[in-house]
Design an enzyme around this catalytic site. Structure first.
Site, mmCIF file in Angstrom:
data_model
loop_
_atom_site.group_PDB
_atom_site.id
_atom_site.type_symbol
_atom_site.label_atom_id
_atom_site.label_comp_id
_atom_site.label_asym_id
_atom_site.label_seq_id
_atom_site.Cartn_x
_atom_site.Cartn_y
_atom_site.Cartn_z
ATOM 1 N N LYS A 1 0.823 -1.297 -0.149
ATOM 2 C CA LYS A 1 -0.084 0.042 0.038
ATOM 3 C C LYS A 1 0.851 1.274 0.034
ATOM 4 C CE LYS A 1 -4.249 -1.872 1.162
ATOM 5 N NZ LYS A 1 -3.845 -3.671 1.352
HETATM 6 C C1 LIG Z 1 -4.457 -4.454 1.338
HETATM 7 C C2 LIG Z 1 -3.838 -5.741 1.135
HETATM 8 C C3 LIG Z 1 -4.281 -6.654 0.141
HETATM 9 C C4 LIG Z 1 -5.222 -6.837 -0.877
HETATM 10 O O1 LIG Z 1 -5.216 -5.790 -1.971
HETATM 11 P P1 LIG Z 1 -6.680 -5.289 -2.716
HETATM 12 O O2 LIG Z 1 -5.910 -4.204 -3.616
HETATM 13 O O3 LIG Z 1 -7.331 -5.066 -1.453
HETATM 14 O O4 LIG Z 1 -7.122 -6.579 -3.294
HETATM 15 C C5 LIG Z 1 -3.383 -7.840 0.102
HETATM 16 N N1 LIG Z 1 -2.439 -7.931 0.992
HETATM 17 C C6 LIG Z 1 -1.905 -7.102 1.889
HETATM 18 C C7 LIG Z 1 -0.827 -7.176 2.812
HETATM 19 C C8 LIG Z 1 -2.740 -5.776 1.898
HETATM 20 O O5 LIG Z 1 -2.309 -4.855 2.976
#
Ligand SMILES: *Cc1c(COP(=O)(O)O)cnc(C)c1O
Length: 427
Positions: free
Chosen positions: A105
Protein backbone atom coordinates in the site's frame (compact mmCIF):
# COMPACT_ATOMS: atom_id res chain seq x y z
CA UNK A 1 -8.05 12.59 -19.65
CA UNK A 2 -11.62 12.55 -18.39
CA UNK A 3 -12.90 10.20 -15.74
CA UNK A 4 -16.42 8.83 -15.75
CA UNK A 5 -18.35 7.21 -12.93
CA UNK A 6 -19.05 3.48 -13.12
CA UNK A 7 -22.65 4.34 -12.16
CA UNK A 8 -22.89 6.59 -15.25
CA UNK A 9 -25.18 9.02 -13.43
CA UNK A 10 -22.94 12.08 -13.33
CA UNK A 11 -20.80 14.11 -15.71
CA UNK A 12 -17.19 13.03 -16.33
CA UNK A 13 -14.54 15.04 -14.44
CA UNK A 14 -10.88 15.81 -15.00
CA UNK A 15 -8.11 13.95 -13.20
CA UNK A 16 -7.63 16.49 -10.45
CA UNK A 17 -11.28 16.39 -9.50
CA UNK A 18 -11.30 12.60 -9.50
CA UNK A 19 -8.23 12.66 -7.26
CA UNK A 20 -9.69 14.97 -4.62
CA UNK A 21 -13.22 13.60 -4.74
CA UNK A 22 -12.27 9.92 -4.47
CA UNK A 23 -15.81 8.73 -5.07
CA UNK A 24 -18.04 10.13 -7.85
CA UNK A 25 -21.08 12.07 -6.68
CA UNK A 26 -23.43 9.29 -7.83
CA UNK A 27 -21.52 6.86 -5.59
CA UNK A 28 -19.69 5.17 -8.50
CA UNK A 29 -15.94 4.68 -8.94
CA UNK A 30 -13.98 6.81 -11.37
CA UNK A 31 -12.66 5.17 -14.54
CA UNK A 32 -10.52 6.71 -17.29
CA UNK A 33 -12.44 7.27 -20.55
CA UNK A 34 -9.84 5.22 -22.35
CA UNK A 35 -6.84 3.10 -21.39
CA UNK A 36 -3.66 4.42 -23.02
CA UNK A 37 -1.81 1.94 -25.22
CA UNK A 38 1.95 1.47 -25.14
CA UNK A 39 3.73 -0.85 -27.56
CA UNK A 40 5.41 -4.12 -26.68
CA UNK A 41 8.65 -2.44 -27.74
CA UNK A 42 8.09 0.18 -25.05
CA UNK A 43 7.80 -2.49 -22.36
CA UNK A 44 11.09 -4.02 -23.54
CA UNK A 45 13.08 -0.81 -23.19
CA UNK A 46 15.58 -0.41 -20.37
CA UNK A 47 14.37 2.09 -17.78
CA UNK A 48 14.65 2.92 -14.10
CA UNK A 49 11.60 2.27 -11.96
CA UNK A 50 10.65 5.93 -11.76
CA UNK A 51 11.10 6.39 -15.53
CA UNK A 52 8.81 3.45 -16.16
CA UNK A 53 6.26 4.82 -13.66
CA UNK A 54 6.33 8.25 -15.28
CA UNK A 55 5.79 6.86 -18.78
CA UNK A 56 2.96 4.57 -17.71
CA UNK A 57 1.12 7.08 -15.50
CA UNK A 58 1.56 10.26 -17.55
CA UNK A 59 -0.98 9.40 -20.29
CA UNK A 60 -3.63 8.86 -17.59
CA UNK A 61 -3.22 12.42 -16.35
CA UNK A 62 -2.35 14.21 -19.57
CA UNK A 63 -2.07 17.95 -19.76
CA UNK A 64 -3.00 18.50 -16.11
CA UNK A 65 0.60 17.81 -15.08
CA UNK A 66 3.95 18.34 -16.79
CA UNK A 67 6.04 15.26 -17.27
CA UNK A 68 9.05 16.59 -15.37
CA UNK A 69 6.99 17.23 -12.25
CA UNK A 70 5.42 13.78 -12.53
CA UNK A 71 8.89 12.29 -12.78
CA UNK A 72 9.96 14.13 -9.60
CA UNK A 73 6.88 12.80 -7.81
CA UNK A 74 7.63 9.25 -8.96
CA UNK A 75 11.28 9.51 -7.93
CA UNK A 76 10.39 10.66 -4.47
CA UNK A 77 7.42 8.29 -4.00
CA UNK A 78 9.15 5.12 -5.22
CA UNK A 79 12.48 5.60 -3.51
CA UNK A 80 12.78 1.99 -2.36
CA UNK A 81 13.72 -1.21 -4.14
CA UNK A 82 11.25 -3.44 -5.98
CA UNK A 83 13.07 -6.76 -6.22
CA UNK A 84 12.03 -9.86 -8.11
CA UNK A 85 13.22 -12.87 -6.12
CA UNK A 86 13.66 -16.17 -7.88
CA UNK A 87 12.22 -19.04 -5.84
CA UNK A 88 12.88 -21.80 -8.35
CA UNK A 89 13.21 -22.21 -12.11
CA UNK A 90 9.78 -20.97 -13.17
CA UNK A 91 8.54 -19.21 -10.01
CA UNK A 92 9.42 -15.72 -8.78
CA UNK A 93 8.15 -13.41 -6.08
CA UNK A 94 7.79 -9.71 -6.77
CA UNK A 95 8.44 -8.14 -3.37
CA UNK A 96 6.27 -5.07 -2.96
CA UNK A 97 7.01 -4.56 0.73
CA UNK A 98 10.21 -2.55 0.77
CA UNK A 99 8.49 0.78 1.41
CA UNK A 100 8.42 2.44 4.85
CA UNK A 101 5.39 0.55 6.24
CA UNK A 102 6.38 -2.80 4.71
CA UNK A 103 3.21 -3.42 2.68
CA UNK A 104 2.42 -2.78 -0.99
CA UNK A 105 0.00 0.00 0.00
CA UNK A 106 3.02 2.30 0.26
CA UNK A 107 3.15 2.57 -3.56
CA UNK A 108 -0.34 4.00 -3.77
CA UNK A 109 -0.30 6.10 -0.61
CA UNK A 110 3.05 7.77 -1.25
CA UNK A 111 2.13 8.55 -4.84
CA UNK A 112 -1.30 9.95 -3.99
CA UNK A 113 0.09 12.13 -1.20
CA UNK A 114 2.64 13.77 -3.48
CA UNK A 115 0.17 14.22 -6.27
CA UNK A 116 -2.31 15.94 -3.97
CA UNK A 117 0.42 18.21 -2.75
CA UNK A 118 1.36 19.05 -6.34
CA UNK A 119 -2.18 20.05 -7.21
CA UNK A 120 -2.46 22.16 -4.06
CA UNK A 121 0.61 24.28 -4.81
CA UNK A 122 0.58 28.09 -4.68
CA UNK A 123 -2.80 28.21 -3.14
CA UNK A 124 -2.18 28.37 0.57
CA UNK A 125 -4.90 25.85 0.70
CA UNK A 126 -5.27 23.54 3.68
CA UNK A 127 -6.70 20.09 3.37
CA UNK A 128 -7.69 17.41 5.82
CA UNK A 129 -7.54 13.81 4.78
CA UNK A 130 -9.60 11.37 6.79
CA UNK A 131 -9.20 7.66 6.50
CA UNK A 132 -10.69 4.69 8.33
CA UNK A 133 -8.43 1.71 8.61
CA UNK A 134 -8.44 -1.88 9.73
CA UNK A 135 -4.64 -1.91 9.69
CA UNK A 136 -2.35 -1.56 6.67
CA UNK A 137 -3.98 1.32 4.80
CA UNK A 138 -3.80 3.67 7.80
CA UNK A 139 -0.08 3.30 8.32
CA UNK A 140 0.71 3.61 4.61
CA UNK A 141 -1.41 6.77 4.34
CA UNK A 142 0.04 8.22 7.55
CA UNK A 143 3.54 7.63 6.29
CA UNK A 144 2.77 8.87 2.79
CA UNK A 145 1.42 12.20 4.00
CA UNK A 146 3.84 12.62 6.91
CA UNK A 147 5.19 16.21 7.08
CA UNK A 148 3.63 17.27 3.77
CA UNK A 149 2.83 20.97 4.08
CA UNK A 150 -0.81 22.03 3.99
CA UNK A 151 -2.18 18.55 4.61
CA UNK A 152 -3.51 17.19 7.88
CA UNK A 153 -4.36 13.55 8.27
CA UNK A 154 -6.82 11.99 10.68
CA UNK A 155 -6.84 8.22 10.94
CA UNK A 156 -9.73 6.41 12.57
CA UNK A 157 -9.11 2.91 13.80
CA UNK A 158 -11.08 0.44 15.90
CA UNK A 159 -9.74 0.32 19.44
CA UNK A 160 -8.20 -3.02 20.35
CA UNK A 161 -8.83 -4.51 16.92
CA UNK A 162 -5.59 -3.78 15.10
CA UNK A 163 -2.35 -5.61 15.86
CA UNK A 164 0.16 -4.07 18.27
CA UNK A 165 2.62 -3.44 15.44
CA UNK A 166 -0.04 -1.84 13.26
CA UNK A 167 -1.22 0.38 16.12
CA UNK A 168 2.33 1.56 16.81
CA UNK A 169 2.79 2.37 13.12
CA UNK A 170 -0.39 4.46 13.20
CA UNK A 171 0.02 6.33 16.43
CA UNK A 172 3.66 7.28 16.76
CA UNK A 173 4.35 9.70 13.93
CA UNK A 174 2.97 12.97 15.35
CA UNK A 175 3.39 16.20 13.32
CA UNK A 176 0.48 16.43 10.82
CA UNK A 177 -0.83 12.94 11.59
CA UNK A 178 -3.50 12.42 14.21
CA UNK A 179 -4.79 9.03 15.28
CA UNK A 180 -8.28 8.65 16.67
CA UNK A 181 -9.16 5.44 18.39
CA UNK A 182 -12.85 4.57 18.19
CA UNK A 183 -14.52 2.33 20.75
CA UNK A 184 -16.16 0.31 18.03
CA UNK A 185 -15.49 -1.78 14.92
CA UNK A 186 -13.88 -0.93 11.59
CA UNK A 187 -17.37 -0.56 10.12
CA UNK A 188 -18.17 2.03 12.81
CA UNK A 189 -15.06 3.99 11.80
CA UNK A 190 -16.10 3.87 8.19
CA UNK A 191 -19.61 5.09 9.06
CA UNK A 192 -18.19 8.08 10.90
CA UNK A 193 -15.99 8.95 7.90
CA UNK A 194 -18.93 8.75 5.51
CA UNK A 195 -21.07 10.91 7.78
CA UNK A 196 -18.38 13.56 7.94
CA UNK A 197 -18.33 13.79 4.14
CA UNK A 198 -22.05 14.47 4.09
CA UNK A 199 -21.98 16.98 6.98
CA UNK A 200 -22.87 20.43 5.72
CA UNK A 201 -21.22 22.32 8.57
CA UNK A 202 -17.97 20.46 8.00
CA UNK A 203 -18.10 21.05 4.25
CA UNK A 204 -18.37 24.81 4.92
CA UNK A 205 -15.36 24.92 7.20
CA UNK A 206 -12.95 22.21 6.10
CA UNK A 207 -11.54 20.98 2.82
CA UNK A 208 -12.01 17.27 3.29
CA UNK A 209 -10.56 14.53 1.12
CA UNK A 210 -10.51 10.81 1.51
CA UNK A 211 -7.61 8.43 1.03
CA UNK A 212 -9.57 5.23 0.88
CA UNK A 213 -8.62 2.48 -1.49
CA UNK A 214 -11.08 3.32 -4.24
CA UNK A 215 -9.32 6.51 -5.26
CA UNK A 216 -8.20 6.24 -8.89
CA UNK A 217 -4.84 7.78 -7.96
CA UNK A 218 -4.15 4.75 -5.83
CA UNK A 219 -4.74 2.44 -8.75
CA UNK A 220 -2.39 4.03 -11.30
CA UNK A 221 0.90 3.30 -9.50
CA UNK A 222 -0.29 -0.29 -9.10
CA UNK A 223 0.02 -0.82 -12.88
CA UNK A 224 3.75 -0.15 -12.94
CA UNK A 225 5.30 -3.05 -11.06
CA UNK A 226 3.62 -5.61 -13.33
CA UNK A 227 5.66 -4.20 -16.22
CA UNK A 228 8.73 -3.99 -14.00
CA UNK A 229 8.56 -7.73 -13.20
CA UNK A 230 7.99 -8.64 -16.85
CA UNK A 231 11.06 -6.66 -17.87
CA UNK A 232 13.17 -8.13 -15.10
CA UNK A 233 12.22 -11.66 -16.19
CA UNK A 234 13.38 -10.81 -19.72
CA UNK A 235 9.96 -10.56 -21.31
CA UNK A 236 8.60 -14.11 -20.86
CA UNK A 237 6.14 -15.25 -23.55
CA UNK A 238 3.74 -17.05 -21.26
CA UNK A 239 3.43 -15.58 -17.79
CA UNK A 240 0.82 -15.92 -15.06
CA UNK A 241 0.78 -13.42 -12.19
CA UNK A 242 -0.82 -14.32 -8.87
CA UNK A 243 -2.27 -11.42 -6.89
CA UNK A 244 -3.34 -11.91 -3.25
CA UNK A 245 -6.66 -10.06 -3.45
CA UNK A 246 -9.23 -8.46 -1.15
CA UNK A 247 -10.73 -5.31 -2.59
CA UNK A 248 -9.19 -6.12 -6.00
CA UNK A 249 -7.40 -2.77 -6.37
CA UNK A 250 -4.07 -4.45 -6.94
CA UNK A 251 -5.53 -6.88 -9.47
CA UNK A 252 -7.30 -4.06 -11.31
CA UNK A 253 -3.92 -2.33 -11.64
CA UNK A 254 -2.71 -5.50 -13.39
CA UNK A 255 -5.72 -5.49 -15.71
CA UNK A 256 -4.97 -1.88 -16.65
CA UNK A 257 -1.35 -2.86 -17.43
CA UNK A 258 -2.53 -5.74 -19.63
CA UNK A 259 -4.95 -3.46 -21.46
CA UNK A 260 -2.08 -0.99 -21.95
CA UNK A 261 -0.31 -3.66 -23.98
CA UNK A 262 1.78 -5.51 -21.40
CA UNK A 263 1.86 -9.13 -22.62
CA UNK A 264 0.72 -10.99 -19.49
CA UNK A 265 -1.07 -14.27 -20.29
CA UNK A 266 -3.27 -14.48 -17.19
CA UNK A 267 -3.89 -12.76 -13.90
CA UNK A 268 -4.71 -15.03 -11.01
CA UNK A 269 -6.85 -13.59 -8.22
CA UNK A 270 -5.80 -15.59 -5.17
CA UNK A 271 -8.29 -15.03 -2.38
CA UNK A 272 -8.75 -16.49 1.11
CA UNK A 273 -12.03 -18.00 2.30
CA UNK A 274 -13.80 -14.84 1.17
CA UNK A 275 -14.58 -16.47 -2.15
CA UNK A 276 -17.03 -14.12 -3.86
CA UNK A 277 -14.87 -13.65 -6.93
CA UNK A 278 -14.03 -17.29 -7.77
CA UNK A 279 -17.73 -18.09 -7.29
CA UNK A 280 -18.59 -15.34 -9.73
CA UNK A 281 -16.20 -16.75 -12.36
CA UNK A 282 -17.63 -20.23 -11.82
CA UNK A 283 -21.33 -19.57 -11.91
CA UNK A 284 -21.72 -16.08 -13.32
CA UNK A 285 -23.36 -14.55 -10.23
CA UNK A 286 -21.75 -11.89 -8.10
CA UNK A 287 -23.09 -12.52 -4.62
CA UNK A 288 -21.50 -10.34 -1.93
CA UNK A 289 -21.40 -11.79 1.59
CA UNK A 290 -20.45 -10.79 5.12
CA UNK A 291 -16.68 -11.13 5.31
CA UNK A 292 -15.17 -13.93 7.38
CA UNK A 293 -11.98 -13.52 9.44
CA UNK A 294 -8.87 -15.29 8.19
CA UNK A 295 -5.11 -15.34 8.77
CA UNK A 296 -4.70 -13.01 5.77
CA UNK A 297 -6.86 -10.32 7.36
CA UNK A 298 -6.09 -7.53 4.86
CA UNK A 299 -8.02 -9.61 2.32
CA UNK A 300 -11.12 -10.22 4.45
CA UNK A 301 -13.50 -8.47 2.09
CA UNK A 302 -17.04 -9.66 1.41
CA UNK A 303 -17.88 -7.13 -1.28
CA UNK A 304 -14.77 -6.20 -3.31
CA UNK A 305 -15.26 -2.58 -4.31
CA UNK A 306 -13.17 -2.70 -7.48
CA UNK A 307 -15.52 -5.28 -8.97
CA UNK A 308 -17.38 -2.33 -10.52
CA UNK A 309 -14.18 -1.31 -12.32
CA UNK A 310 -13.58 -4.83 -13.63
CA UNK A 311 -17.16 -4.94 -14.95
CA UNK A 312 -16.67 -1.59 -16.63
CA UNK A 313 -13.36 -2.62 -18.20
CA UNK A 314 -14.95 -5.70 -19.79
CA UNK A 315 -18.42 -4.25 -20.49
CA UNK A 316 -19.75 -6.92 -18.06
CA UNK A 317 -18.89 -9.72 -20.52
CA UNK A 318 -18.05 -12.58 -18.18
CA UNK A 319 -16.50 -14.68 -20.92
CA UNK A 320 -14.06 -11.89 -21.73
CA UNK A 321 -13.24 -11.60 -18.02
CA UNK A 322 -12.64 -15.36 -17.88
CA UNK A 323 -10.09 -15.08 -20.71
CA UNK A 324 -7.91 -12.76 -18.61
CA UNK A 325 -8.56 -13.71 -14.99
CA UNK A 326 -8.69 -16.98 -13.12
CA UNK A 327 -9.34 -17.17 -9.39
CA UNK A 328 -8.72 -19.57 -6.52
CA UNK A 329 -9.91 -19.54 -2.91
CA UNK A 330 -7.35 -20.71 -0.32
CA UNK A 331 -8.43 -21.75 3.18
CA UNK A 332 -6.42 -20.91 6.31
CA UNK A 333 -5.35 -24.54 6.52
CA UNK A 334 -3.90 -24.44 3.00
CA UNK A 335 -2.37 -21.01 3.69
CA UNK A 336 -0.42 -22.51 6.59
CA UNK A 337 0.54 -25.52 4.46
CA UNK A 338 1.76 -23.24 1.69
CA UNK A 339 3.74 -21.04 4.08
CA UNK A 340 5.50 -24.05 5.63
CA UNK A 341 6.16 -25.74 2.30
CA UNK A 342 7.79 -22.68 0.73
CA UNK A 343 9.88 -22.20 3.89
CA UNK A 344 11.04 -25.82 3.97
CA UNK A 345 11.57 -26.34 0.25
CA UNK A 346 13.02 -22.98 -0.74
CA UNK A 347 13.92 -21.31 2.56
CA UNK A 348 11.64 -18.38 1.76
CA UNK A 349 9.47 -16.96 4.52
CA UNK A 350 6.22 -15.55 3.14
CA UNK A 351 3.59 -13.60 5.08
CA UNK A 352 0.07 -15.12 5.15
CA UNK A 353 -1.16 -12.95 2.22
CA UNK A 354 1.76 -13.96 0.02
CA UNK A 355 1.26 -17.58 1.08
CA UNK A 356 -2.27 -17.41 -0.35
CA UNK A 357 -0.79 -16.15 -3.63
CA UNK A 358 1.83 -18.91 -3.64
CA UNK A 359 -0.76 -21.62 -3.12
CA UNK A 360 -2.87 -20.14 -5.91
CA UNK A 361 -0.01 -20.36 -8.36
CA UNK A 362 0.93 -23.88 -7.35
CA UNK A 363 -2.62 -24.95 -8.12
CA UNK A 364 -2.94 -23.17 -11.46
CA UNK A 365 0.44 -22.87 -13.19
CA UNK A 366 1.11 -24.88 -16.35
CA UNK A 367 4.49 -26.56 -16.84
CA UNK A 368 5.43 -24.31 -19.72
CA UNK A 369 4.51 -21.11 -17.84
CA UNK A 370 6.49 -18.61 -15.86
CA UNK A 371 4.80 -17.77 -12.56
CA UNK A 372 5.06 -14.56 -10.55
CA UNK A 373 3.51 -14.03 -7.13
CA UNK A 374 3.04 -10.51 -5.82
CA UNK A 375 4.24 -10.37 -2.23
CA UNK A 376 2.05 -7.74 -0.59
CA UNK A 377 3.57 -7.56 2.88
CA UNK A 378 6.75 -8.33 4.81
CA UNK A 379 6.39 -11.36 7.10
CA UNK A 380 7.47 -9.25 10.10
CA UNK A 381 4.19 -7.33 10.00
CA UNK A 382 2.41 -10.57 10.79
CA UNK A 383 4.91 -12.00 13.26
CA UNK A 384 2.12 -12.79 15.76
CA UNK A 385 0.49 -15.11 13.22
CA UNK A 386 3.63 -16.64 11.72
CA UNK A 387 5.70 -17.34 14.83
CA UNK A 388 3.39 -20.07 16.16
CA UNK A 389 3.19 -21.61 12.66
CA UNK A 390 6.92 -21.92 12.16
CA UNK A 391 7.55 -22.33 15.87
CA UNK A 392 10.33 -19.78 15.82
CA UNK A 393 10.82 -16.10 16.76
CA UNK A 394 11.07 -13.71 13.82
CA UNK A 395 13.59 -10.89 13.80
CA UNK A 396 11.62 -7.74 13.07
CA UNK A 397 12.88 -5.26 10.47
CA UNK A 398 14.31 -2.00 11.79
CA UNK A 399 11.23 0.11 10.93
CA UNK A 400 9.01 -2.12 13.04
CA UNK A 401 11.43 -2.32 15.95
CA UNK A 402 11.67 1.45 16.00
CA UNK A 403 7.91 1.96 15.79
CA UNK A 404 7.51 -0.38 18.76
CA UNK A 405 9.80 1.81 20.88
CA UNK A 406 7.99 5.12 20.31
CA UNK A 407 5.25 6.38 22.63
CA UNK A 408 1.72 5.83 21.38
CA UNK A 409 -0.19 9.05 20.81
CA UNK A 410 -3.89 8.68 20.06
CA UNK A 411 -7.21 10.11 21.14
CA UNK A 412 -9.71 7.55 22.30
CA UNK A 413 -13.34 8.44 21.82
CA UNK A 414 -16.72 6.78 22.09
CA UNK A 415 -18.39 5.54 18.93
CA UNK A 416 -20.26 8.83 18.59
CA UNK A 417 -20.21 10.97 15.49
CA UNK A 418 -20.42 14.26 17.40
CA UNK A 419 -17.33 13.46 19.47
CA UNK A 420 -15.41 12.97 16.26
CA UNK A 421 -16.89 16.07 14.71
CA UNK A 422 -15.64 18.30 17.50
CA UNK A 423 -12.13 16.90 17.08
CA UNK A 424 -12.33 17.65 13.37
CA UNK A 425 -13.57 21.21 13.91
CA UNK A 426 -10.89 21.98 16.50
CA UNK A 427 -8.01 20.54 14.48
C1 LIG B 1 -4.58 -4.47 1.11
C2 LIG B 1 -3.84 -5.74 1.09
C3 LIG B 1 -4.15 -6.77 0.19
C4 LIG B 1 -5.33 -6.72 -0.75
O1 LIG B 1 -5.17 -5.80 -1.78
P1 LIG B 1 -6.44 -5.34 -2.67
O2 LIG B 1 -5.93 -4.31 -3.59
O3 LIG B 1 -7.44 -4.80 -1.66
O4 LIG B 1 -6.97 -6.56 -3.35
C5 LIG B 1 -3.34 -7.91 0.17
N1 LIG B 1 -2.31 -8.03 1.02
C6 LIG B 1 -1.99 -7.07 1.92
C7 LIG B 1 -0.84 -7.29 2.83
C8 LIG B 1 -2.73 -5.89 1.99
O5 LIG B 1 -2.40 -4.94 2.89
Amino acid sequence: MKYFSTNLNTEPVNFKEALFKGLASDGGLFMPENIPYLSKEFFKEKMTYSELATEMIYPFIGEEIDKLSLNEICKSAFNFSVPVVNIHSNLSVLELFHGPTLAFKDFAARFMARLMQYFMQNKNEERTIIVATSGDTGSAVANGFYKLAGINVIILYPSGRVSKIQEQQLTTLGENIKAVEIEGSFDDCQKIVKKAFLDYEIKEKINLSSANSINIARLLPQTVYYAWAWKYLECPKDVIISVPSGNFGNLTGGLFAKRMGLPITKLLASVNSNDIFPNYLNNGFFQSKESVSTLSNAMDVGNPSNFARIQSLYCSEINEIRKDIISTSVSDKLTIKSLLEIKQKYNYLADPHTAVGLYGIKKNILKSQMGVVLSTAHHGKFADIIEPIINKKIKLPKQLREALKLPKDSMKIKNKYNDFKSILLDY
